[in-house]
Design a protein around this motif. Sequence first.
Motif, PDB file in Angstrom:
ATOM      1  N   GLU A   1       0.822  -1.214   0.000  1.00  7.34           N
ATOM      2  CA  GLU A   1       0.000   0.000   0.000  1.00  7.34           C
ATOM      3  C   GLU A   1       0.862   1.273   0.000  1.00  7.34           C
ATOM      4  OE1 GLU A   1      -2.730   0.484   3.264  1.00  7.34           O
ATOM      5  OE2 GLU A   1      -4.008   1.827   2.096  1.00  7.34           O
TER       6      GLU A   1
ATOM      7  N   ASN B   1       0.565   3.943  -3.079  1.00  7.11           N
ATOM      8  CA  ASN B   1       0.291   5.365  -2.830  1.00  7.11           C
ATOM      9  C   ASN B   1       1.428   6.245  -3.333  1.00  7.11           C
ATOM     10  OD1 ASN B   1      -2.157   4.764  -1.728  1.00  7.11           O
ATOM     11  ND2 ASN B   1      -1.676   5.454   0.352  1.00  7.11           N
TER      12      ASN B   1
ATOM     13  N   GLU C   1       1.427   6.648  -7.056  1.00  5.54           N
ATOM     14  CA  GLU C   1       0.431   7.624  -7.513  1.00  5.54           C
ATOM     15  C   GLU C   1       1.023   9.036  -7.465  1.00  5.54           C
ATOM     16  OE1 GLU C   1      -3.107   7.987  -5.056  1.00  5.54           O
ATOM     17  OE2 GLU C   1      -4.368   8.188  -6.837  1.00  5.54           O
TER      18      GLU C   1
ATOM     19  N   SER D   1      -4.625   5.202 -10.420  1.00  2.00           N
ATOM     20  CA  SER D   1      -5.728   5.785  -9.648  1.00  2.00           C
ATOM     21  C   SER D   1      -7.043   5.032  -9.837  1.00  2.00           C
ATOM     22  CB  SER D   1      -5.925   7.252 -10.033  1.00  2.00           C
ATOM     23  OG  SER D   1      -4.794   8.002  -9.640  1.00  2.00           O
TER      24      SER D   1
ATOM     25  N   LYS E   1      -6.150   1.443  -7.619  1.00  2.00           N
ATOM     26  CA  LYS E   1      -6.718   1.938  -6.359  1.00  2.00           C
ATOM     27  C   LYS E   1      -8.241   1.947  -6.359  1.00  2.00           C
ATOM     28  CE  LYS E   1      -4.745   4.887  -3.782  1.00  2.00           C
ATOM     29  NZ  LYS E   1      -4.066   6.007  -3.102  1.00  2.00           N
TER      30      LYS E   1
END
Length: 220
Positions: free
Chosen positions: A120, A124, A127, A168, A172
């Motif tokens: 994770e 993140n 991104e 994104s 995600k």
Amino acid sequence: MKLSRCLTLLAALLPITLAAPTASSARRQDAATNDYNSSFLVFALFLEQLAVSFYDSSLSLLSADDFRAAGHPDSVRRGYEQVLKSAKAHSDYLVGEITNLGHADSTAGCDYAFPVKTTEDFINMSEAIQALAVSTYVGALDRSQSDTYTTVFGKMLGDEARYATWISTAVKDQDLADISFESPSSMNDTGTIAGLSVTGCSPGIDPAVFAFFRGLNGAV
Ligand SMILES: *[C@@H]1O[C@H](CO)[C@@H](O)[C@H](O)[C@H]1NC(C)=O
Ligand SMILES: *[C@@H]1O[C@H](CO)[C@@H](O)[C@H](O)[C@H]1NC(C)=O
Ligand SMILES: *[C@@H]1O[C@H](CO)[C@@H](O)[C@H](O)[C@H]1NC(C)=O
């Protein structure tokens, strides 16, 4: 200031310090033109080297099982391998061009440390790095005066934007409507990218580029 806005601004400001041709002789004019072109290329190269280092070190750290355990299908890790391959291809191209323009000493790169421990964390930060990549190429395109490099930057921007959108939306699982590079309200850029550290840059590196990357480490 929003990260993407801030970075676009920095990208736009960088060439001003390098651009103005002061020489009168043709040879020095050529050198100034080369410097102008290479300033964008060096800027883009540092972004790509950062990305290669990030994806390479993170994918070495995180196995296929780690991605599965975090609830992602195998296609996600394969997608990131493709993103890494693309960053390497961009980086190789830029090194070749900068070398041709006579600035091989600006291609050595820096050492980076990324605060990635879990899948994770990695996703993140990927991104945020893709948002940075998009901003970098938007800034480079905005200032480029070379048809050749405008075309190349346009293609690279296309790649980076595609990967940013993939992360994104597909990775995600966010709505497309939430995405806007001008107002990245769906992610906390500052918090996400703050742990990045940049060390050990080679002496050939333009201080403006170095300052830019140091700025990522908390100042933006
Ligand atoms: C990753 O980002 C999402 C929002 O996009 C956030 O909800 C989550 O807490 C973040 N996870 C980590 C480990 O930072
Ligand atoms: C470098 O930039 C100048 C404009 O400043 C342009 O005319 C020239 O074609 C560029 N060189 C290359 C190799 O693209
Ligand atoms: C974003 O991250 C910073 C630093 O981690 C934190 O201080 C701030 O409250 C966060 N903002 C939001 C909107 O989550």
